[in-house]
Design an enzyme around this catalytic site. Structure first.
Site, PDB file in Angstrom:
ATOM      1  N   ASN A  44       0.967   3.455   9.321  1.00 21.57           N
ATOM      2  CA  ASN A  44       0.224   2.451  10.080  1.00 21.57           C
ATOM      3  C   ASN A  44       0.156   2.850  11.545  1.00 21.57           C
ATOM      4  O   ASN A  44       1.106   3.412  12.100  1.00 21.57           O
ATOM      5  CB  ASN A  44       0.799   1.035   9.894  1.00 21.57           C
ATOM      6  CG  ASN A  44       2.283   0.906  10.124  1.00 21.57           C
ATOM      7  OD1 ASN A  44       3.031   1.874   9.981  1.00 21.57           O
ATOM      8  ND2 ASN A  44       2.733  -0.285  10.472  1.00 21.57           N
ATOM      9  N   GLU A  46      -0.728   0.968  14.949  1.00 21.05           N
ATOM     10  CA  GLU A  46      -1.019  -0.345  15.544  1.00 21.05           C
ATOM     11  C   GLU A  46      -1.749  -0.186  16.872  1.00 21.05           C
ATOM     12  O   GLU A  46      -1.842   0.911  17.430  1.00 21.05           O
ATOM     13  CB  GLU A  46       0.290  -1.126  15.717  1.00 21.05           C
ATOM     14  CG  GLU A  46       0.925  -1.416  14.365  1.00 21.05           C
ATOM     15  CD  GLU A  46       2.101  -2.362  14.437  1.00 21.05           C
ATOM     16  OE1 GLU A  46       2.652  -2.588  15.533  1.00 21.05           O
ATOM     17  OE2 GLU A  46       2.470  -2.886  13.362  1.00 21.05           O
ATOM     18  N   CYS A  55      -3.852   0.136   8.656  1.00 22.31           N
ATOM     19  CA  CYS A  55      -2.731   0.259   7.729  1.00 22.31           C
ATOM     20  C   CYS A  55      -2.550   1.703   7.252  1.00 22.31           C
ATOM     21  O   CYS A  55      -3.480   2.517   7.279  1.00 22.31           O
ATOM     22  CB  CYS A  55      -2.959  -0.615   6.501  1.00 22.31           C
ATOM     23  SG  CYS A  55      -2.978  -2.375   6.812  1.00 22.31           S
ATOM     24  N   GLU A  57      -2.161   2.865   4.182  1.00 25.12           N
ATOM     25  CA  GLU A  57      -2.953   3.246   3.014  1.00 25.12           C
ATOM     26  C   GLU A  57      -4.354   3.678   3.428  1.00 25.12           C
ATOM     27  O   GLU A  57      -4.898   4.662   2.932  1.00 25.12           O
ATOM     28  CB  GLU A  57      -3.075   2.062   2.035  1.00 25.12           C
ATOM     29  CG  GLU A  57      -1.768   1.557   1.469  1.00 25.12           C
ATOM     30  CD  GLU A  57      -1.138   0.462   2.310  1.00 25.12           C
ATOM     31  OE1 GLU A  57      -1.184   0.525   3.571  1.00 25.12           O
ATOM     32  OE2 GLU A  57      -0.590  -0.480   1.715  1.00 25.12           O
ATOM     33  N   CYS A  94      -1.843  -4.548   1.262  1.00 25.49           N
ATOM     34  CA  CYS A  94      -2.599  -5.759   1.626  1.00 25.49           C
ATOM     35  C   CYS A  94      -3.966  -5.746   0.945  1.00 25.49           C
ATOM     36  O   CYS A  94      -4.402  -4.729   0.381  1.00 25.49           O
ATOM     37  CB  CYS A  94      -2.749  -5.846   3.145  1.00 25.49           C
ATOM     38  SG  CYS A  94      -3.972  -4.725   3.842  1.00 25.49           S
ATOM     39  N   CYS A  97      -6.486  -3.052   2.031  1.00 20.79           N
ATOM     40  CA  CYS A  97      -6.128  -1.718   1.523  1.00 20.79           C
ATOM     41  C   CYS A  97      -6.390  -1.612   0.024  1.00 20.79           C
ATOM     42  O   CYS A  97      -6.785  -0.547  -0.457  1.00 20.79           O
ATOM     43  CB  CYS A  97      -4.679  -1.399   1.851  1.00 20.79           C
ATOM     44  SG  CYS A  97      -4.468  -1.099   3.618  1.00 20.79           S
TER      45      CYS A  97
HETATM   46  N1  THU Z   1       0.521  -2.723   6.980  1.00 16.25           N
HETATM   47  C1  THU Z   1       0.235  -1.558   6.309  1.00 16.25           C
HETATM   48  O1  THU Z   1       0.329  -0.464   6.893  1.00 16.25           O
HETATM   49  N2  THU Z   1      -0.164  -1.651   5.027  1.00 16.25           N
HETATM   50  C2  THU Z   1      -0.335  -2.804   4.331  1.00 16.25           C
HETATM   51  O2  THU Z   1      -0.779  -2.784   3.187  1.00 16.25           O
HETATM   52  C3  THU Z   1       0.024  -4.080   4.954  1.00 16.25           C
HETATM   53  C4  THU Z   1       0.413  -4.035   6.378  1.00 16.25           C
HETATM   54  C5  THU Z   1       0.960  -2.658   8.394  1.00 16.25           C
HETATM   55  C6  THU Z   1      -0.012  -3.226   9.380  1.00 16.25           C
HETATM   56  C7  THU Z   1       0.888  -3.571  10.548  1.00 16.25           C
HETATM   57  O3  THU Z   1       1.012  -2.444  11.377  1.00 16.25           O
HETATM   58  C8  THU Z   1       2.236  -3.845   9.899  1.00 16.25           C
HETATM   59  O4  THU Z   1       2.135  -3.385   8.564  1.00 16.25           O
HETATM   60  C9  THU Z   1       2.625  -5.306   9.902  1.00 16.25           C
HETATM   61  O5  THU Z   1       1.639  -6.095   9.375  1.00 16.25           O
END
Ligand code: THU
Length: 135
Positions: A44, A46, A55, A57, A94, A97
């Site tokens: 991820n 941010e 994210c 994925e 999520c 993704c």
């Molecule tokens: N996140 C992912 O990388 N993948 C997911 O499927 C769900 C959430 C990350 C996004 C954010 O940087 C952190 O998790 C918290 O939500």
């Protein structure tokens, strides 16, 4: 002893170390195995403007398509995480993704992630039943 990663889980566990998650402090790593046998990973990334976070994925898929084109097919996915206390917790991909993974998957594509103290393995069709499709 070699440090060469062997399993998809090993690849995801290397990827999660690269996460840029200063805001949520929740690091995610994803590894995707393609039908061709190639493995791509993502973490991820941010952003201070929260909505721009991408994210793990989706970054893995983006890397694979950027290198190989839109003909990739995903055979298997592994997603791992490390929370702010250094623990790996239950976390499935999520919804966004799931839809992006589905674009390059089959209904039988295997998806594994950390479940309640264990690893859950399921299929794309279980994770995204009746996903968006206009064809
Ligand atoms: N996140 C992912 O990388 N993948 C997911 O499927 C769900 C959430 C990350 C996004 C954010 O940087 C952190 O998790 C918290 O939500």
């Amino acid at each position: 002893m070699s440090n060469t990663p062997k399993s998809l889980k090993d690849h995801a566990e290397l990827a999660v170390q690269k996460a840029y998650a200063p805001y949520s402090k929740f690091s995610v790593g994803a590894a995707i195995l393609l039908e061709s046998g190639e493995i791509y990973t993502g973490c991820n990334v941010e952003n201070i403007s929260s909505g721009l976070t991408v994210c793990a994925e989706r970054n893995a898929v983006g890397k694979a398509v950027s290198d190989l084109g839109g003909g990739i097919r995903i055979k298997e996915v592994f997603v791992t995480n490390i929370n702010e206390h250094g623990k790996t917790i239950h976390c499935s991909p999520c919804g966004a993704c799931r839809q992006v993974l589905a674009e390059f998957s089959t209904p039988e594509t295997k998806v594994s992630y950390h479940g309640e103290g264990d690893i859950t393995t399921t299929t794309m069709k279980n994770l995204l039943p009746d996903g968006f499709d206009h064809y």
